[in-house]
Design a protein around this motif. Structure first.
Motif, PDB file in Angstrom:
ATOM      1  N   ILE A  53      22.156  87.109  16.567  1.00  0.00           N
ATOM      2  CA  ILE A  53      21.451  88.485  16.627  1.00  0.00           C
ATOM      3  C   ILE A  53      20.158  88.440  17.315  1.00  0.00           C
ATOM      4  CG2 ILE A  53      20.865  88.040  13.827  1.00  0.00           C
ATOM      5  CD1 ILE A  53      22.059  91.320  16.534  1.00  0.00           C
ATOM      6  N   SER A  56      16.273  82.984  14.873  1.00  0.00           N
ATOM      7  CA  SER A  56      15.843  82.004  14.310  1.00  0.00           C
ATOM      8  C   SER A  56      14.418  81.953  15.404  1.00  0.00           C
ATOM      9  CB  SER A  56      16.330  80.206  14.993  1.00  0.00           C
ATOM     10  OG  SER A  56      18.180  79.977  14.644  1.00  0.00           O
ATOM     11  N   GLU A  71      22.374  76.307  16.955  1.00  0.00           N
ATOM     12  CA  GLU A  71      24.014  77.383  17.136  1.00  0.00           C
ATOM     13  C   GLU A  71      24.568  77.458  15.977  1.00  0.00           C
ATOM     14  OE1 GLU A  71      24.857  78.658  20.795  1.00  0.00           O
ATOM     15  OE2 GLU A  71      22.703  78.555  21.973  1.00  0.00           O
ATOM     16  N   ALA A  72      25.197  78.830  15.761  1.00  0.00           N
ATOM     17  CA  ALA A  72      26.274  77.767  14.887  1.00  0.00           C
ATOM     18  C   ALA A  72      27.236  79.075  15.480  1.00  0.00           C
ATOM     19  CB  ALA A  72      26.033  79.199  13.353  1.00  0.00           C
ATOM     20  N   LYS A 185      16.729  92.190  18.025  1.00  0.00           N
ATOM     21  CA  LYS A 185      16.550  92.820  19.673  1.00  0.00           C
ATOM     22  C   LYS A 185      16.496  94.621  20.442  1.00  0.00           C
ATOM     23  CE  LYS A 185      19.917  88.698  20.861  1.00  0.00           C
ATOM     24  NZ  LYS A 185      21.075  88.679  20.937  1.00  0.00           N
ATOM     25  N   ASP A 187      14.571  95.545  22.487  1.00  0.00           N
ATOM     26  CA  ASP A 187      15.185  95.527  24.092  1.00  0.00           C
ATOM     27  C   ASP A 187      15.793  95.927  24.137  1.00  0.00           C
ATOM     28  OD1 ASP A 187      14.947  92.911  23.247  1.00  0.00           O
ATOM     29  OD2 ASP A 187      15.120  92.682  25.313  1.00  0.00           O
ATOM     30  N   VAL A 238      11.211  92.357  18.783  1.00  0.00           N
ATOM     31  CA  VAL A 238      11.780  92.041  19.495  1.00  0.00           C
ATOM     32  C   VAL A 238      11.102  90.067  19.415  1.00  0.00           C
ATOM     33  CG1 VAL A 238      11.312  91.441  22.474  1.00  0.00           C
ATOM     34  CG2 VAL A 238      11.902  93.860  21.226  1.00  0.00           C
ATOM     35  N   GLY A 239      12.048  89.375  19.508  1.00  0.00           N
ATOM     36  CA  GLY A 239      11.568  87.999  19.678  1.00  0.00           C
ATOM     37  C   GLY A 239      11.574  87.544  20.700  1.00  0.00           C
ATOM     38  N   ARG A 254       9.794  88.738  26.863  1.00  0.00           N
ATOM     39  CA  ARG A 254      10.334  88.575  27.397  1.00  0.00           C
ATOM     40  C   ARG A 254      11.193  89.540  28.656  1.00  0.00           C
ATOM     41  NH1 ARG A 254      13.910  87.376  24.099  1.00  0.00           N
ATOM     42  NH2 ARG A 254      16.365  87.449  25.571  1.00  0.00           N
TER      43      ARG A 254
HETATM   44  P1  GTP Z   1      22.569  81.901  15.268  1.00  0.00           P
HETATM   45  O1  GTP Z   1      21.988  80.944  14.600  1.00  0.00           O
HETATM   46  O2  GTP Z   1      23.633  80.750  15.877  1.00  0.00           O
HETATM   47  O3  GTP Z   1      23.287  82.587  14.554  1.00  0.00           O
HETATM   48  O4  GTP Z   1      21.686  82.691  16.304  1.00  0.00           O
HETATM   49  P2  GTP Z   1      20.612  83.327  15.561  1.00  0.00           P
HETATM   50  O5  GTP Z   1      20.917  84.677  15.056  1.00  0.00           O
HETATM   51  O6  GTP Z   1      19.238  82.420  15.394  1.00  0.00           O
HETATM   52  O7  GTP Z   1      19.708  83.856  17.729  1.00  0.00           O
HETATM   53  P3  GTP Z   1      18.926  83.444  18.740  1.00  0.00           P
HETATM   54  O8  GTP Z   1      17.495  83.276  17.562  1.00  0.00           O
HETATM   55  O9  GTP Z   1      19.562  81.192  18.775  1.00  0.00           O
HETATM   56  O10 GTP Z   1      19.174  83.946  19.316  1.00  0.00           O
HETATM   57  C1  GTP Z   1      20.450  84.264  20.295  1.00  0.00           C
HETATM   58  C2  GTP Z   1      20.365  84.803  21.514  1.00  0.00           C
HETATM   59  O11 GTP Z   1      19.039  86.056  21.592  1.00  0.00           O
HETATM   60  C3  GTP Z   1      19.047  83.750  22.370  1.00  0.00           C
HETATM   61  O12 GTP Z   1      20.012  83.810  24.428  1.00  0.00           O
HETATM   62  C4  GTP Z   1      17.880  84.510  22.507  1.00  0.00           C
HETATM   63  O13 GTP Z   1      17.004  84.038  23.393  1.00  0.00           O
HETATM   64  C5  GTP Z   1      18.054  85.239  22.225  1.00  0.00           C
HETATM   65  N1  GTP Z   1      17.225  86.554  21.700  1.00  0.00           N
HETATM   66  C6  GTP Z   1      16.975  86.646  20.361  1.00  0.00           C
HETATM   67  N2  GTP Z   1      15.906  87.247  20.269  1.00  0.00           N
HETATM   68  C7  GTP Z   1      15.764  88.072  21.074  1.00  0.00           C
HETATM   69  C8  GTP Z   1      15.561  89.772  21.447  1.00  0.00           C
HETATM   70  O14 GTP Z   1      14.757  90.043  21.048  1.00  0.00           O
HETATM   71  N3  GTP Z   1      15.509  90.626  22.497  1.00  0.00           N
HETATM   72  C9  GTP Z   1      16.765  90.249  23.656  1.00  0.00           C
HETATM   73  N4  GTP Z   1      17.450  90.898  24.058  1.00  0.00           N
HETATM   74  N5  GTP Z   1      17.518  89.177  23.191  1.00  0.00           N
HETATM   75  C10 GTP Z   1      17.222  88.045  22.350  1.00  0.00           C
END
Ligand code: GTP
Ligand code: MG
Length: 445
Positions: A53, A56, A71-72, A185, A187, A238-239, A254
């Motif tokens: 989601i 990280s 990644e999980a 997310k 965006d 948004v990250g 992004r």
């Molecule tokens: P796990 O630790 O594996 O559960 O994942 P996570 O929740 O830590 O997600 P992570 O930050 O690894 O992001 C997963 C994917 O989502 C990556 O491809 C990121 O680039 C994308 N992502 C992260 N933040 C955003 C966002 O704000 N918007 C969009 N569109 N994609 C995002």
């Protein structure tokens, strides 16, 4: 000082006095600050949200660094908590930051118990702190406080409503941790949809009685900004770890074929608001709320569970010493009762075994008597048979003797026969009579 004087003195109203000159205790706040700075701070964030989601990425964006991350997978059999601690420094302030990931959240087919490992983890941290507090030799001063100060709850940007998993999990967590809900997310959702989505989420939280963290409005310095920010919840964030050139500046953003979403642009998302509220304005309040509200609740319940109370049944103050004595007496009584119960149980068991043994002995005796009777009967029969056989043998012997006598007589008779023959020849050859008939008769028995 006499007791009455003491009483009067403590009952007296405190009087305000003015100082004749500079004394120096106005430096107390500075002393506190320098002591805290030297000691360093700890801050623990729990990230709850489904796999991928953006947890990280958001943490990296928030602290402007790259935390180690992996990644999980989507195949975790159950939710698992993964804490990672980092030492960060900004100016002369040291921050021990712990980021706890709820790995595998929402990935199981049966999500009924998804919240439990999270609740258990939070409780374990409270328990550790309580155990440290209850120690005779406490070292709270340099204790690494792992209690969770804030839970960032990542909501999936569906634009519809909260999932039941979100409501259940937040409801279970709200009395244990400060929850800040965020739409991840952001965006991926349009501006008008986002507005409606936010309203929907807040109304669902209210109607389900979920208590989320409210930025405090009791401190004048931050009351205004905090009350404005409370109205913006949940923050839509948004990250990104990518840097994109916008104008002549490199910014975190992004990049899409149709444009750039800037993380720190307030018209693009609420990332700045979140960072402001979480780190720059309310970090200390989150730490304080954790200690004074959530930990206090845990501690109270736990001590009450253990039988400690502040007042007796007549609402009179009840000291820890008295509670200890009462508990000790209760415990000793219980111990005695248990001992007596066990002794009684042992006696009963012995009695039972004794009667079982007696029964077995009686059975064996009966069996022995029965066998003895059979044996005697057999012996009697054998004796009878022996007697019969002896009688038969005697009868046989008698007959045998008789036969032998007859045989010898007949032999004698035969030996005298030539003389007789001569005589008989003379008497016109008459056949022999008598003894020959007797010879055959004994053989016919
Ligand atoms: P796990 O630790 O594996 O559960 O994942 P996570 O929740 O830590 O997600 P992570 O930050 O690894 O992001 C997963 C994917 O989502 C990556 O491809 C990121 O680039 C994308 N992502 C992260 N933040 C955003 C966002 O704000 N918007 C969009 N569109 N994609 C995002
Ligand atoms: Mg991650």
């Amino acid at each position: 000082m006499a007791a009455t004087d003491l009483e009067r003195f403590s009952n007296e109203e405190k009087r305000n006095l003015s100082l004749g000159g500079h004394v120096g205790f106005d430096s107390l706040p500075d002393q506190l600050v320098s002591k805290s700075v030297a000691q360093g701070f700890s801050f623990n964030i729990l990230c709850v949200g489904e796999t991928g989601i953006g947890k990280s990425t958001l943490m990296n964006t928030l602290f402007n660094t790259t935390f180690e991350t992996e990644e999980a997978s989507h195949y975790e059999p159950a939710v698992r908590l993964r804490p990672r601690t980092y030492d960060l420094q900004e100016s002369n302030v040291h921050l021990k930051l712990t980021i706890v990931d709820a790995v595998g959240f929402g990935d199981q087919i049966n999500k009924d118990e998804s919240y439990r490992p999270i609740v258990d983890y939070i409780d374990t941290q409270f328990e550790n702190y309580l155990q440290e507090e209850l120690k005779i030799r406490r070292s709270l001063f340099n204790y690494h406080d792992t209690r969770i100060h804030v839970c960032l709850y990542f909501i999936t940007p569906t634009g519809h409503s909260l999932k039941s998993l979100d409501l259940v999990a937040m409801k279970k967590l709200d009395s244990k941790v400060n929850i800040i809900p965020i739409i991840a997310k952001a965006d991926t959702i349009s501006k008008s949809e986002l507005h409606k989505f936010k309203i929907k989420i807040m109304s669902e939280l209210v109607s389900n009685g979920v208590q989320i963290y409210q930025f405090p409005t009791d401190d004048e310095a931050v009351a205004e900004i905090n009350s404005v920010m409370n109205a913006h919840l949940p923050f839509a964030v948004v990250g990104s770890i990518e840097e994109v050139k916008v104008g002549n500046k490199m910014v975190r953003a992004r990049q899409y074929p149709w444009g750039v979403v800037q993380v720190e642009n307030e018209s693009h998302c609420d990332f700045v608001k979140l960072r402001e509220m979480l780190i720059r304005v309310n970090m200390e309040d989150l730490r304080e709320q954790t200690h004074t509200r959530h930990y206090e609740l845990y501690r109270r319940c736990k001590l009450e569970e253990m039988g400690f109370k502040d007042t007796d049944p007549d609402s009179q103050p009840f000291s820890l010493q008295e509670t200890y004595e009462t508990k000790r007496k209760e415990f000793l009584c219980e111990l005695q009762r248990k001992e007596e119960e066990m002794r009684q149980m042992f006696v009963n068991k012995v009695k039972e075994t004794e009667s079982e043994l007696k029964e077995k002995e009686r059975e064996l005796h009966e069996k022995f008597e029965h066998l003895k009777r059979i044996h005697q009967e057999e012996k009697r029969k054998v004796e009878e048979k022996r007697r019969e056989l002896e009688e038969e043998m005697n009868a046989f012997n008698r007959r045998k003797v008789a036969v032998e006598t007859l045989q010898s007589q007949s032999l004698q008779a035969t030996s005298q026969q030539p003389l007789k023959k001569d005589k008989d020849k003379k008497n016109h050859m008459t056949p022999p009579k008598g003894p020959l008939e007797v010879v055959t008769s004994p053989l016919c028995f």
